[in-house]
Design a protein around this motif. Sequence first.
Motif, short mmCIF file in Angstrom:
data_model
loop_
_atom_site.label_atom_id
_atom_site.label_comp_id
_atom_site.label_asym_id
_atom_site.label_seq_id
_atom_site.Cartn_x
_atom_site.Cartn_y
_atom_site.Cartn_z
N PRO A 156 -50.55 -43.05 15.07
CA PRO A 156 -50.50 -42.59 16.46
C PRO A 156 -49.68 -43.49 17.38
N LEU A 157 -49.51 -44.77 16.96
CA LEU A 157 -48.67 -45.66 17.74
C LEU A 157 -47.19 -45.49 17.40
N ASP A 158 -46.89 -44.75 16.34
CA ASP A 158 -45.51 -44.59 15.87
C ASP A 158 -45.32 -43.15 15.42
N LEU A 159 -45.33 -42.23 16.37
CA LEU A 159 -45.35 -40.81 16.03
C LEU A 159 -44.00 -40.32 15.48
N ASN A 160 -42.94 -41.04 15.72
CA ASN A 160 -41.65 -40.62 15.14
C ASN A 160 -41.39 -41.31 13.80
N ALA A 161 -42.37 -42.07 13.30
CA ALA A 161 -42.35 -42.65 11.95
C ALA A 161 -41.10 -43.48 11.68
N ASN A 162 -40.66 -44.27 12.67
CA ASN A 162 -39.51 -45.15 12.43
C ASN A 162 -39.92 -46.61 12.24
N ARG A 163 -41.23 -46.82 12.01
CA ARG A 163 -41.80 -48.14 11.74
C ARG A 163 -41.80 -49.05 12.98
N ILE A 164 -41.70 -48.45 14.17
CA ILE A 164 -41.75 -49.21 15.41
C ILE A 164 -42.79 -48.58 16.32
N GLU A 165 -43.73 -49.37 16.82
CA GLU A 165 -44.67 -48.85 17.80
C GLU A 165 -43.89 -48.22 18.95
N ASP A 166 -44.30 -47.02 19.35
CA ASP A 166 -43.51 -46.25 20.31
C ASP A 166 -43.29 -47.01 21.62
N SER A 167 -44.26 -47.84 22.03
CA SER A 167 -44.10 -48.57 23.29
C SER A 167 -43.05 -49.67 23.20
N LEU A 168 -42.58 -49.99 21.98
CA LEU A 168 -41.58 -51.05 21.81
C LEU A 168 -40.16 -50.51 21.72
N GLU A 169 -40.00 -49.21 21.80
CA GLU A 169 -38.66 -48.62 21.70
C GLU A 169 -37.94 -48.67 23.05
N SER A 170 -36.63 -48.75 22.98
CA SER A 170 -35.77 -48.73 24.18
C SER A 170 -36.03 -49.92 25.10
N LEU A 171 -36.31 -51.08 24.53
CA LEU A 171 -36.49 -52.27 25.35
C LEU A 171 -35.14 -52.95 25.58
N GLY A 172 -35.11 -53.79 26.59
CA GLY A 172 -33.92 -54.58 26.88
C GLY A 172 -33.89 -55.86 26.07
N PRO A 173 -33.05 -56.82 26.46
CA PRO A 173 -32.87 -58.04 25.65
C PRO A 173 -33.99 -59.07 25.83
N GLU A 174 -34.95 -58.83 26.73
CA GLU A 174 -36.01 -59.81 26.94
C GLU A 174 -36.80 -60.01 25.64
N GLU A 175 -37.18 -61.26 25.38
CA GLU A 175 -37.92 -61.56 24.17
C GLU A 175 -39.34 -60.97 24.25
N THR A 176 -39.78 -60.41 23.14
CA THR A 176 -41.06 -59.72 23.07
C THR A 176 -41.85 -60.25 21.87
N ARG A 177 -43.14 -60.49 22.07
CA ARG A 177 -44.00 -60.92 20.97
C ARG A 177 -44.43 -59.70 20.17
N VAL A 178 -44.19 -59.73 18.88
CA VAL A 178 -44.53 -58.60 18.01
C VAL A 178 -45.21 -59.12 16.75
N ILE A 179 -45.90 -58.21 16.08
CA ILE A 179 -46.46 -58.46 14.75
C ILE A 179 -45.72 -57.57 13.77
N VAL A 180 -45.13 -58.17 12.75
CA VAL A 180 -44.33 -57.44 11.77
C VAL A 180 -45.10 -57.44 10.45
N LEU A 181 -45.45 -56.25 9.99
CA LEU A 181 -46.06 -56.11 8.66
C LEU A 181 -44.94 -55.91 7.65
N HIS A 182 -45.01 -56.61 6.52
CA HIS A 182 -43.87 -56.58 5.60
C HIS A 182 -44.29 -56.99 4.20
N ASP A 183 -43.39 -56.73 3.24
CA ASP A 183 -43.57 -57.23 1.89
C ASP A 183 -43.31 -58.73 1.87
N ASP A 184 -43.65 -59.36 0.75
CA ASP A 184 -43.48 -60.81 0.64
C ASP A 184 -42.01 -61.24 0.64
N ASN A 185 -41.13 -60.37 0.19
CA ASN A 185 -39.73 -60.77 0.01
C ASN A 185 -38.82 -60.35 1.16
#
Length: 514
Positions: A156-185
Amino acid sequence: MGNPERGITGRKAMRIFSAALAAALLLSIVFAEDPFISDRATRWFQKEFRALMERDHSDTTPPVITNPRIFPYQLKRGDPRAEISANIYDRSGISSVYAEVGRKQVLMFDLDGDGRYIGYCGSNLPPGDYNVSIVAVDRAGNAAVTPCRSLRVLDPLDLNANRIEDSLESLGPEETRVIVLHDDNVTESEGEKLRNLDILRGSAMLVPGNRIPELARLRGVKGIYRDQKLRVLGGACGGSESDVPGTPENPRRAATGLTGRGVTVALIDTGVDAEHESLDDLDDDPATSDPKIVAFVDMVNNLERPYDDNGHGTHCASLISGTKGMGVAPGSKLVVLKVMDRDGSCYLSDALSALDWCAKNRDVYDIRVISFSVGGDRSSDRPTLLDEACNKMAEEGIVVVVAAGNSGPSPSSIVVPGEAEEVITVGAIDARGKIFERSSRGPTSDGRIKPDIVTIGVDVPSALAGTKNDESCMSGTSMAVPQVAGAAALILEGFGNLTPADVKRVLLRSADDL
């Protein structure tokens, strides 16, 4: 006298005869199929029972599966369900049919008797794409497997399924704190890594907002979420909705003979004043060397000596295991993790790091309980990252006690991580048993009952940081949580082999029904 062995044999024979007679009656009922029975489930049961009893072992031909279908093929949490169906034929009859959805099995039935098998898959799966296969087994044990269209469960936070929370899309260059889920490599090359989050296989990062899409496209990245703010869920008394005059009598010690000895509770909070008399040792005897606080971890300022620049953590610590009559489990030890700053705030990634630390050091300090009076706003109807992490801690054998929140009296106002299924979520009452007006209410977003339990959280006295032996009072679900955490320590002292689910059941069954 008769032979006792012969008498026993006779009784056994009688039981065997009775069982055979009952089975014969059952078979006569099942095989005497009434063509006028309108109940589909009864007809299905009769057909399946006959198929089991009339198995043809010479059959080596597997069933034929046609027209596999899943609709809708895309779900988000809260949607009713997806229907999985297929036409299945076998000349000797079908024994069982099910759909494999990832690692989950969904049973399928032909209740109408027309060869169309149907099953239903709910939307409570973690977000992702799931391969679906339909498996049919005939009476002789021959199996056929046919792939079906894959099922996509949307976040529900990523309804367009692009692996980005919808509220984080179309941001400017300001630095943003995020949590990235990922594989080990995965190679994280688009920002600054702040810390690893092993409990969820991810990282906390500081990323320019306009570089988040590039980060999401890296191989191995599973999702990028906002690193939200959390806050303590209690404050100074005054202005509360309680109509109880004065300070309530301390109700926290019961004559059980248990003190929590041998159990360590991890407190995730604003820190602790280890010089307060209720927290400086286990027995209040200055001649002994038995510190109550066995470890202190500062994730805010990286200091080594225990301190509390807010006061909330000291208040909660003494409610758990304070001596001088303040704590529920005065014989328990404490591990204190300071993740909240002097304003009582932290980031989600800080809380996840604290849970990571507890998981890695649980055996070193024998951590059995976590007291977590911290919460954040719930922005979707799906389990959050913190919900998931707290559930994992409970699955690893640690009792996790969290606050319902102070967002009541509105329904469905439980804060993060209070909706986590495996935790003990605590609400607040006053000294007369009246629900604290601001205590958050259920149900959860998926309809479960929360909070699990309530206890006193209004005008609660406890240790005052920065003093030797003074007290102050606070109100909120934060004050209820450490008392339940202390109760869990008592239970674990008395019954050390209980699982977190067992402890939760004991607390719920022994509570008064308001």
